[in-house]
Design a protein around this motif. Structure first.
Motif, PDB file in Angstrom:
ATOM      1  N   GLY A  46      32.996  42.671  28.168  1.00 24.71           N
ATOM      2  CA  GLY A  46      33.862  41.951  29.234  1.00 24.71           C
ATOM      3  C   GLY A  46      33.643  40.566  29.237  1.00 24.71           C
ATOM      4  N   ARG A  47      34.103  40.048  30.466  1.00 19.06           N
ATOM      5  CA  ARG A  47      34.002  38.681  30.640  1.00 19.06           C
ATOM      6  C   ARG A  47      33.215  38.555  31.908  1.00 19.06           C
ATOM      7  NH1 ARG A  47      40.303  36.774  30.068  1.00 19.06           N
ATOM      8  NH2 ARG A  47      40.547  37.171  27.890  1.00 19.06           N
ATOM      9  N   TYR A  48      32.314  37.357  31.960  1.00 17.17           N
ATOM     10  CA  TYR A  48      31.515  37.093  33.057  1.00 17.17           C
ATOM     11  C   TYR A  48      31.454  35.691  33.545  1.00 17.17           C
ATOM     12  CZ  TYR A  48      29.365  41.897  32.724  1.00 17.17           C
ATOM     13  OH  TYR A  48      29.238  43.220  32.811  1.00 17.17           O
ATOM     14  N   TYR A  71      18.260  30.506  40.862  1.00 17.18           N
ATOM     15  CA  TYR A  71      18.467  31.607  40.225  1.00 17.18           C
ATOM     16  C   TYR A  71      19.857  31.387  39.465  1.00 17.18           C
ATOM     17  CZ  TYR A  71      15.049  33.772  43.592  1.00 17.18           C
ATOM     18  OH  TYR A  71      14.207  34.104  44.376  1.00 17.18           O
ATOM     19  N   CYS A  72      19.839  32.292  38.262  1.00 17.05           N
ATOM     20  CA  CYS A  72      20.785  32.200  37.515  1.00 17.05           C
ATOM     21  C   CYS A  72      21.477  33.820  37.518  1.00 17.05           C
ATOM     22  CB  CYS A  72      20.535  32.181  35.978  1.00 17.05           C
ATOM     23  SG  CYS A  72      21.646  32.358  34.789  1.00 17.05           S
ATOM     24  N   ALA A  73      22.848  33.853  37.605  1.00 20.65           N
ATOM     25  CA  ALA A  73      23.570  35.048  37.986  1.00 20.65           C
ATOM     26  C   ALA A  73      24.729  35.196  37.160  1.00 20.65           C
ATOM     27  CB  ALA A  73      23.832  35.137  39.279  1.00 20.65           C
ATOM     28  N   ALA A  74      25.150  36.559  36.779  1.00 20.38           N
ATOM     29  CA  ALA A  74      26.474  36.815  35.946  1.00 20.38           C
ATOM     30  C   ALA A  74      27.012  37.850  36.982  1.00 20.38           C
ATOM     31  CB  ALA A  74      25.897  37.314  34.724  1.00 20.38           C
ATOM     32  N   GLY A  75      28.614  37.459  36.827  1.00 24.88           N
ATOM     33  CA  GLY A  75      29.307  38.265  37.460  1.00 24.88           C
ATOM     34  C   GLY A  75      30.281  38.690  36.628  1.00 24.88           C
ATOM     35  N   PHE A  76      30.734  40.050  36.737  1.00 21.94           N
ATOM     36  CA  PHE A  76      31.932  40.538  35.784  1.00 21.94           C
ATOM     37  C   PHE A  76      33.174  39.722  36.549  1.00 21.94           C
ATOM     38  CE2 PHE A  76      34.398  43.248  33.158  1.00 21.94           C
ATOM     39  CZ  PHE A  76      35.184  43.706  33.609  1.00 21.94           C
ATOM     40  N   THR A  77      34.277  39.561  35.480  1.00 21.39           N
ATOM     41  CA  THR A  77      35.432  39.282  36.089  1.00 21.39           C
ATOM     42  C   THR A  77      36.633  39.696  35.075  1.00 21.39           C
ATOM     43  OG1 THR A  77      36.746  37.435  36.716  1.00 21.39           O
ATOM     44  CG2 THR A  77      35.171  36.995  34.780  1.00 21.39           C
ATOM     45  N   LEU A  78      37.861  39.793  35.537  1.00 22.78           N
ATOM     46  CA  LEU A  78      39.038  40.291  34.739  1.00 22.78           C
ATOM     47  C   LEU A  78      39.753  38.950  34.376  1.00 22.78           C
ATOM     48  CD1 LEU A  78      40.298  43.276  36.276  1.00 22.78           C
ATOM     49  CD2 LEU A  78      38.995  43.156  34.124  1.00 22.78           C
ATOM     50  N   ASN A  79      39.286  37.597  35.124  1.00 23.16           N
ATOM     51  CA  ASN A  79      40.149  36.551  35.053  1.00 23.16           C
ATOM     52  C   ASN A  79      38.984  35.538  34.176  1.00 23.16           C
ATOM     53  OD1 ASN A  79      41.186  33.915  35.414  1.00 23.16           O
ATOM     54  ND2 ASN A  79      42.039  34.478  37.359  1.00 23.16           N
ATOM     55  N   GLY A  80      39.361  35.040  33.102  1.00 22.36           N
ATOM     56  CA  GLY A  80      38.442  34.105  32.525  1.00 22.36           C
ATOM     57  C   GLY A  80      38.640  32.825  32.776  1.00 22.36           C
ATOM     58  N   ASN A  81      39.310  32.573  33.872  1.00 22.85           N
ATOM     59  CA  ASN A  81      39.594  31.004  34.233  1.00 22.85           C
ATOM     60  C   ASN A  81      38.991  30.809  35.805  1.00 22.85           C
ATOM     61  OD1 ASN A  81      40.658  29.844  31.848  1.00 22.85           O
ATOM     62  ND2 ASN A  81      42.646  30.979  32.587  1.00 22.85           N
ATOM     63  N   THR A  82      38.366  31.913  36.261  1.00 26.28           N
ATOM     64  CA  THR A  82      38.049  31.617  37.426  1.00 26.28           C
ATOM     65  C   THR A  82      36.365  31.642  37.738  1.00 26.28           C
ATOM     66  OG1 THR A  82      40.212  32.871  38.502  1.00 26.28           O
ATOM     67  CG2 THR A  82      38.168  32.978  39.800  1.00 26.28           C
ATOM     68  N   VAL A 120      27.817  35.257  46.815  1.00 27.65           N
ATOM     69  CA  VAL A 120      26.472  36.152  46.167  1.00 27.65           C
ATOM     70  C   VAL A 120      27.027  37.475  45.831  1.00 27.65           C
ATOM     71  CG1 VAL A 120      24.369  37.413  46.709  1.00 27.65           C
ATOM     72  CG2 VAL A 120      24.848  35.009  47.245  1.00 27.65           C
ATOM     73  N   ALA A 121      27.888  37.919  46.602  1.00 27.09           N
ATOM     74  CA  ALA A 121      28.539  39.476  46.398  1.00 27.09           C
ATOM     75  C   ALA A 121      29.206  39.747  44.911  1.00 27.09           C
ATOM     76  CB  ALA A 121      29.209  40.035  47.355  1.00 27.09           C
ATOM     77  N   ASN A 122      29.797  38.448  44.309  1.00 23.73           N
ATOM     78  CA  ASN A 122      30.475  38.547  43.109  1.00 23.73           C
ATOM     79  C   ASN A 122      29.637  38.501  42.107  1.00 23.73           C
ATOM     80  OD1 ASN A 122      32.408  36.446  44.829  1.00 23.73           O
ATOM     81  ND2 ASN A 122      33.369  38.267  44.287  1.00 23.73           N
ATOM     82  N   TYR A 123      28.368  38.280  42.129  1.00 28.00           N
ATOM     83  CA  TYR A 123      27.442  38.531  40.858  1.00 28.00           C
ATOM     84  C   TYR A 123      26.642  39.858  40.910  1.00 28.00           C
ATOM     85  CZ  TYR A 123      28.673  33.681  40.330  1.00 28.00           C
ATOM     86  OH  TYR A 123      29.492  32.267  40.330  1.00 28.00           O
ATOM     87  N   ASN A 124      26.504  40.323  39.448  1.00 31.08           N
ATOM     88  CA  ASN A 124      25.977  41.784  39.299  1.00 31.08           C
ATOM     89  C   ASN A 124      24.768  41.529  38.703  1.00 31.08           C
ATOM     90  OD1 ASN A 124      29.267  41.671  37.980  1.00 31.08           O
ATOM     91  ND2 ASN A 124      28.709  43.199  39.942  1.00 31.08           N
ATOM     92  N   TYR A 125      24.234  40.356  38.190  1.00 37.76           N
ATOM     93  CA  TYR A 125      22.967  40.258  37.361  1.00 37.76           C
ATOM     94  C   TYR A 125      22.518  38.978  37.755  1.00 37.76           C
ATOM     95  CZ  TYR A 125      25.139  43.990  34.433  1.00 37.76           C
ATOM     96  OH  TYR A 125      25.830  45.245  34.264  1.00 37.76           O
ATOM     97  N   TRP A 126      20.936  39.045  38.015  1.00 40.64           N
ATOM     98  CA  TRP A 126      20.285  37.920  38.530  1.00 40.64           C
ATOM     99  C   TRP A 126      19.054  37.963  37.441  1.00 40.64           C
ATOM    100  CZ3 TRP A 126      21.921  34.992  42.640  1.00 40.64           C
ATOM    101  CH2 TRP A 126      23.237  35.565  43.189  1.00 40.64           C
ATOM    102  N   GLY A 127      18.546  36.648  37.511  1.00 36.40           N
ATOM    103  CA  GLY A 127      17.362  36.199  37.052  1.00 36.40           C
ATOM    104  C   GLY A 127      16.283  36.209  37.837  1.00 36.40           C
TER     105      GLY A 127
END
Length: 127
Positions: free
Chosen positions: A30-32, A95-106, A111-118
């Protein structure tokens, strides 16, 4: 699983520059969106900068606009935070973070939008 590893922090004087890196070695579909946050003791984690999956959209907190630049290198699975004209108030764990998204341009700012954290990297700016 998400595997984010930050590097590049350190101790610098006010006015100096630093570049933070975050290598994303997670095996995810997916997109992050990707983002940088920072936190100081006793305070909530604060959004600093975010970049969309496509790389075409970026957001910054007002206090770093014009001084920080977020970018990504998809070939290296790495995002960067170029920080210039650093100020003592920029001192924090970043901190670096990654969040799943369905929109590739957003890009996301919450904080709640991010699923993974360094694990974070310390940046200290002396006056």
């Amino acid at each position: 699983q998400g595997q984010l590893v930050e590097s590049g922090g350190g101790l610098v004087q006010a006015g100096a520059s630093l570049r933070l890196s975050c290598v994303d070695s997670g095996r995810r579909f997916g997109r992050y969106v990707m983002g940088w946050f920072r936190q100081t003791p006793g305070k909530e984690r604060e959004f600093v900068a975010g970049i969309s999956w496509s790389g075409g959209t970026t957001y910054y907190v007002d206090s770093v606009k014009g001084r920080f630049t977020i970018s990504k290198d998809n070939a290296k699975n790495t995002i960067y935070l170029q920080m210039s004209s650093l100020k003592p108030e920029d001192t924090a764990v970043y901190y670096c973070a990654a969040g799943f998204t369905l929109n590739g341009n957003t890009a996301y700012v919450g904080v709640a939008n991010y699923n993974y954290w360094g694990q974070g990297t310390q940046v200290t700016v002396s006056s």
